[in-house]
Every structure is written in C-alpha cells, then in structure tokens.
Design a protein around this motif. Sequence first.
Motif, PDB file in Angstrom:
ATOM      1  N   ILE A 122      41.984  34.236  35.633  1.00  0.00           N
ATOM      2  CA  ILE A 122      42.014  34.665  36.882  1.00  0.00           C
ATOM      3  C   ILE A 122      40.970  35.774  37.230  1.00  0.00           C
ATOM      4  O   ILE A 122      40.195  35.708  38.271  1.00  0.00           O
ATOM      5  CB  ILE A 122      43.326  35.297  37.326  1.00  0.00           C
ATOM      6  N   ILE A 123      40.719  36.550  36.220  1.00  0.00           N
ATOM      7  CA  ILE A 123      39.646  37.782  36.454  1.00  0.00           C
ATOM      8  C   ILE A 123      38.367  37.050  36.460  1.00  0.00           C
ATOM      9  O   ILE A 123      37.559  37.350  37.402  1.00  0.00           O
ATOM     10  CB  ILE A 123      39.757  38.792  35.238  1.00  0.00           C
ATOM     11  N   ALA A 124      38.184  35.954  35.701  1.00  0.00           N
ATOM     12  CA  ALA A 124      36.858  35.288  35.534  1.00  0.00           C
ATOM     13  C   ALA A 124      36.617  34.638  36.884  1.00  0.00           C
ATOM     14  O   ALA A 124      35.381  34.600  37.397  1.00  0.00           O
ATOM     15  CB  ALA A 124      36.781  34.283  34.614  1.00  0.00           C
ATOM     16  N   ALA A 125      37.665  33.874  37.465  1.00  0.00           N
ATOM     17  CA  ALA A 125      37.510  33.213  38.663  1.00  0.00           C
ATOM     18  C   ALA A 125      37.091  34.261  39.742  1.00  0.00           C
ATOM     19  O   ALA A 125      36.279  33.793  40.886  1.00  0.00           O
ATOM     20  CB  ALA A 125      38.767  32.636  39.041  1.00  0.00           C
ATOM     21  N   VAL A 126      37.777  35.312  39.814  1.00  0.00           N
ATOM     22  CA  VAL A 126      37.380  36.376  41.043  1.00  0.00           C
ATOM     23  C   VAL A 126      36.095  37.053  40.694  1.00  0.00           C
ATOM     24  O   VAL A 126      35.497  36.987  41.675  1.00  0.00           O
ATOM     25  CB  VAL A 126      38.456  37.483  40.727  1.00  0.00           C
ATOM     26  N   LEU A 127      35.567  37.294  39.513  1.00  0.00           N
ATOM     27  CA  LEU A 127      34.067  37.557  39.297  1.00  0.00           C
ATOM     28  C   LEU A 127      33.211  36.544  39.646  1.00  0.00           C
ATOM     29  O   LEU A 127      32.260  36.823  40.295  1.00  0.00           O
ATOM     30  CB  LEU A 127      34.156  38.019  37.956  1.00  0.00           C
ATOM     31  N   LEU A 128      33.279  35.202  39.273  1.00  0.00           N
ATOM     32  CA  LEU A 128      32.728  34.239  39.567  1.00  0.00           C
ATOM     33  C   LEU A 128      32.549  34.085  41.323  1.00  0.00           C
ATOM     34  O   LEU A 128      31.458  33.864  41.695  1.00  0.00           O
ATOM     35  CB  LEU A 128      33.202  32.961  39.101  1.00  0.00           C
ATOM     36  N   TYR A 129      33.765  34.054  41.929  1.00  0.00           N
ATOM     37  CA  TYR A 129      33.785  33.923  43.401  1.00  0.00           C
ATOM     38  C   TYR A 129      32.992  34.961  44.115  1.00  0.00           C
ATOM     39  O   TYR A 129      32.224  34.891  44.991  1.00  0.00           O
ATOM     40  CB  TYR A 129      35.141  34.047  43.882  1.00  0.00           C
TER      41      TYR A 129
ATOM     42  N   THR B 180      29.326  34.464  44.346  1.00  0.00           N
ATOM     43  CA  THR B 180      28.618  33.619  45.198  1.00  0.00           C
ATOM     44  C   THR B 180      28.656  33.999  46.653  1.00  0.00           C
ATOM     45  O   THR B 180      28.208  33.418  47.453  1.00  0.00           O
ATOM     46  CB  THR B 180      29.834  32.209  45.167  1.00  0.00           C
ATOM     47  N   ARG B 181      29.241  35.403  46.957  1.00  0.00           N
ATOM     48  CA  ARG B 181      29.146  35.828  48.137  1.00  0.00           C
ATOM     49  C   ARG B 181      27.818  36.199  48.421  1.00  0.00           C
ATOM     50  O   ARG B 181      26.761  36.239  47.604  1.00  0.00           O
ATOM     51  CB  ARG B 181      29.988  37.212  48.235  1.00  0.00           C
ATOM     52  N   PRO B 182      27.519  36.232  49.989  1.00  0.00           N
ATOM     53  CA  PRO B 182      25.859  36.516  50.334  1.00  0.00           C
ATOM     54  C   PRO B 182      25.427  37.618  49.800  1.00  0.00           C
ATOM     55  O   PRO B 182      26.085  38.672  49.580  1.00  0.00           O
ATOM     56  CB  PRO B 182      26.031  36.480  51.960  1.00  0.00           C
ATOM     57  N   ASN B 183      23.887  37.657  49.540  1.00  0.00           N
ATOM     58  CA  ASN B 183      23.300  38.893  48.862  1.00  0.00           C
ATOM     59  C   ASN B 183      23.151  39.908  50.167  1.00  0.00           C
ATOM     60  O   ASN B 183      22.793  40.980  49.775  1.00  0.00           O
ATOM     61  CB  ASN B 183      21.965  38.368  48.471  1.00  0.00           C
ATOM     62  N   ASP B 184      23.225  39.502  51.378  1.00  0.00           N
ATOM     63  CA  ASP B 184      23.070  40.594  52.423  1.00  0.00           C
ATOM     64  C   ASP B 184      24.091  40.397  53.410  1.00  0.00           C
ATOM     65  O   ASP B 184      24.932  39.612  53.410  1.00  0.00           O
ATOM     66  CB  ASP B 184      21.757  40.269  53.274  1.00  0.00           C
ATOM     67  N   PHE B 185      24.159  41.893  54.041  1.00  0.00           N
ATOM     68  CA  PHE B 185      25.266  41.811  55.079  1.00  0.00           C
ATOM     69  C   PHE B 185      24.667  42.388  56.488  1.00  0.00           C
ATOM     70  O   PHE B 185      23.591  42.754  56.554  1.00  0.00           O
ATOM     71  CB  PHE B 185      26.150  42.926  54.674  1.00  0.00           C
ATOM     72  N   VAL B 186      25.179  41.958  57.615  1.00  0.00           N
ATOM     73  CA  VAL B 186      25.003  42.454  58.908  1.00  0.00           C
ATOM     74  C   VAL B 186      26.063  43.041  59.641  1.00  0.00           C
ATOM     75  O   VAL B 186      27.124  42.229  59.416  1.00  0.00           O
ATOM     76  CB  VAL B 186      24.274  41.279  59.619  1.00  0.00           C
TER      77      VAL B 186
ATOM     78  N   ARG C 184      23.795  43.511  49.242  1.00  0.00           N
ATOM     79  CA  ARG C 184      24.793  43.474  48.912  1.00  0.00           C
ATOM     80  C   ARG C 184      24.877  43.615  47.251  1.00  0.00           C
ATOM     81  O   ARG C 184      24.779  42.137  46.896  1.00  0.00           O
ATOM     82  CB  ARG C 184      25.820  42.494  49.278  1.00  0.00           C
ATOM     83  N   PRO C 185      24.789  44.335  46.452  1.00  0.00           N
ATOM     84  CA  PRO C 185      24.934  44.265  45.093  1.00  0.00           C
ATOM     85  C   PRO C 185      26.143  43.548  44.550  1.00  0.00           C
ATOM     86  O   PRO C 185      27.025  43.683  45.435  1.00  0.00           O
ATOM     87  CB  PRO C 185      24.617  45.421  44.368  1.00  0.00           C
TER      88      PRO C 185
ATOM     89  N   ILE D 236      28.673  44.930  42.879  1.00  0.00           N
ATOM     90  CA  ILE D 236      29.892  45.523  43.069  1.00  0.00           C
ATOM     91  C   ILE D 236      30.266  45.608  44.699  1.00  0.00           C
ATOM     92  O   ILE D 236      31.430  45.483  44.691  1.00  0.00           O
ATOM     93  CB  ILE D 236      29.712  46.909  42.650  1.00  0.00           C
ATOM     94  N   ALA D 237      29.372  45.480  45.601  1.00  0.00           N
ATOM     95  CA  ALA D 237      29.700  45.389  47.027  1.00  0.00           C
ATOM     96  C   ALA D 237      30.462  44.099  47.335  1.00  0.00           C
ATOM     97  O   ALA D 237      31.246  43.829  48.038  1.00  0.00           O
ATOM     98  CB  ALA D 237      28.478  45.683  47.729  1.00  0.00           C
ATOM     99  N   LYS D 238      29.785  43.064  46.505  1.00  0.00           N
ATOM    100  CA  LYS D 238      30.531  41.674  46.710  1.00  0.00           C
ATOM    101  C   LYS D 238      31.808  41.757  46.282  1.00  0.00           C
ATOM    102  O   LYS D 238      32.643  41.015  46.997  1.00  0.00           O
ATOM    103  CB  LYS D 238      29.552  40.650  45.886  1.00  0.00           C
ATOM    104  N   LEU D 239      31.999  42.269  45.082  1.00  0.00           N
ATOM    105  CA  LEU D 239      33.334  42.204  44.578  1.00  0.00           C
ATOM    106  C   LEU D 239      34.379  42.999  45.381  1.00  0.00           C
ATOM    107  O   LEU D 239      35.375  42.724  45.725  1.00  0.00           O
ATOM    108  CB  LEU D 239      33.358  43.085  43.080  1.00  0.00           C
ATOM    109  N   MET D 240      33.982  44.463  45.859  1.00  0.00           N
ATOM    110  CA  MET D 240      34.733  45.062  46.549  1.00  0.00           C
ATOM    111  C   MET D 240      34.969  44.413  48.019  1.00  0.00           C
ATOM    112  O   MET D 240      36.121  44.500  48.452  1.00  0.00           O
ATOM    113  CB  MET D 240      34.024  46.513  46.836  1.00  0.00           C
ATOM    114  N   GLY D 241      34.108  43.734  48.433  1.00  0.00           N
ATOM    115  CA  GLY D 241      34.180  42.867  49.619  1.00  0.00           C
ATOM    116  C   GLY D 241      35.266  41.709  49.837  1.00  0.00           C
ATOM    117  O   GLY D 241      35.735  41.531  50.628  1.00  0.00           O
ATOM    118  N   LEU D 242      35.754  41.486  48.592  1.00  0.00           N
ATOM    119  CA  LEU D 242      36.778  40.468  48.510  1.00  0.00           C
ATOM    120  C   LEU D 242      38.232  41.214  48.878  1.00  0.00           C
ATOM    121  O   LEU D 242      39.178  40.458  49.333  1.00  0.00           O
ATOM    122  CB  LEU D 242      36.893  39.912  47.079  1.00  0.00           C
ATOM    123  N   PHE D 243      38.253  42.599  48.674  1.00  0.00           N
ATOM    124  CA  PHE D 243      39.416  43.199  48.877  1.00  0.00           C
ATOM    125  C   PHE D 243      39.492  44.060  50.147  1.00  0.00           C
ATOM    126  O   PHE D 243      40.358  44.690  50.611  1.00  0.00           O
ATOM    127  CB  PHE D 243      39.921  43.981  47.613  1.00  0.00           C
ATOM    128  N   MET D 244      38.273  44.271  50.653  1.00  0.00           N
ATOM    129  CA  MET D 244      38.028  45.135  52.023  1.00  0.00           C
ATOM    130  C   MET D 244      37.011  44.563  52.787  1.00  0.00           C
ATOM    131  O   MET D 244      36.090  44.022  52.345  1.00  0.00           O
ATOM    132  CB  MET D 244      38.051  46.665  51.576  1.00  0.00           C
TER     133      MET D 244
END
Length: 175
Positions: free
Chosen positions: A12-19, A22-28, A141-142, A144-152
């Motif tokens: 589960i942890i590996a799946a969350v990290l892999l997902y 895959t999130r976008p590298n930039d935000f607007v 979006r480095p 860590i921001a991609k990871l945090m973005g999964l939860f907020m």
Amino acid sequence: MFSTILIILLVIIAAVLLYAATRPNDFVVTRTATIKAPPEAIFPLINDFSRWPTWSPYEKLDPQMKRTLSGADSGKGAAYAWEGNAKAGKGRMEIVNSVPSSLVSLKLDFEKPFRANNSVDFTLTPSGDNTAVTWAMRGGRPFIAKLMGLFMNFDTLIGKDFEVGLANLKRLGEK
C-alpha cells in the motif's frame, strides 16, 4: 499473520508513493473576480507593495511580521521581503513585469516554511464598467508536494486566500 500484514502495508505504501510520482510536475492556482471599477483604479493597489497591507490576506498572518521594501517604489524592480511566524514564513517577491493597468508579474521565492520558487500574474481585463482581475500562481511540484497533494488540495487552500484578496481588492476598487 504478522508478515502478511506487513507485506500488505508495504505494498500500500509503495502504491501511494508510485501514484504520487505520477502526479503533474507543475501546479497552477487561478482565481478571478469582477470589479465594478476601471483597471486604472485597481492597478496601483497591486503594482505598489506599500499598498498590499490594505488588501492582501497574507499581511494578516502575523501582525509582528518584519517587512522590507526595496528597489523601485512601484512597478518593475520593486521588491518586498518578509519574515514572520510559522504561518507567514519567510520570503521575497519582486515585480518582474508591469504593464500599466493590465498586468503585474511577480517572481515569488519562499524560504520558510519550505523552499519554493513561483511566478505570479495579476491580469486586469476591462469590460465596460467592470474589470476582471485574475490572480494566478504557477510553480513546480517536487515529490514531497506531490505526495502531500494526495491528502490536501492546494488549489483549495491557496485559492481561498486568493478569493479573500480579490474580495478586498473589489471592496477598495469599488469605493
């Protein structure tokens, strides 16, 4: 039994990290408000950092915040640095482009609570007696921001501040 639970947890942890990877590298983040005033009445509020305390929601994060204005008085070359509490953080912004009554572009650099380098545009578009003011921020979006973005939802968090700031500009511009 314990090893099965541990393996499932690791998967589960590996799946969350892999997902997250895959999130976008930039935000607007973009918000727009219509203000019943000409662009000439709104532009000076944005183009002059000494006027930001009258409308920017970020000015209220820390009443004791240390602010330093430098460079030009307004427009291209004007700079604003701040250092405050954990909410306000520390950073600097500089106007890198200023087109009278239509555009103010900023280079926005955060040092605390995290390092980030973003660009901000305020675009003013007249339409009859009204002006559409768009506040947009872009950045990378480095991981860590991609990871945090999964939860907020950063768009919602930052967007709320933009909405407050635009409502303040509306109040001032329509006086």
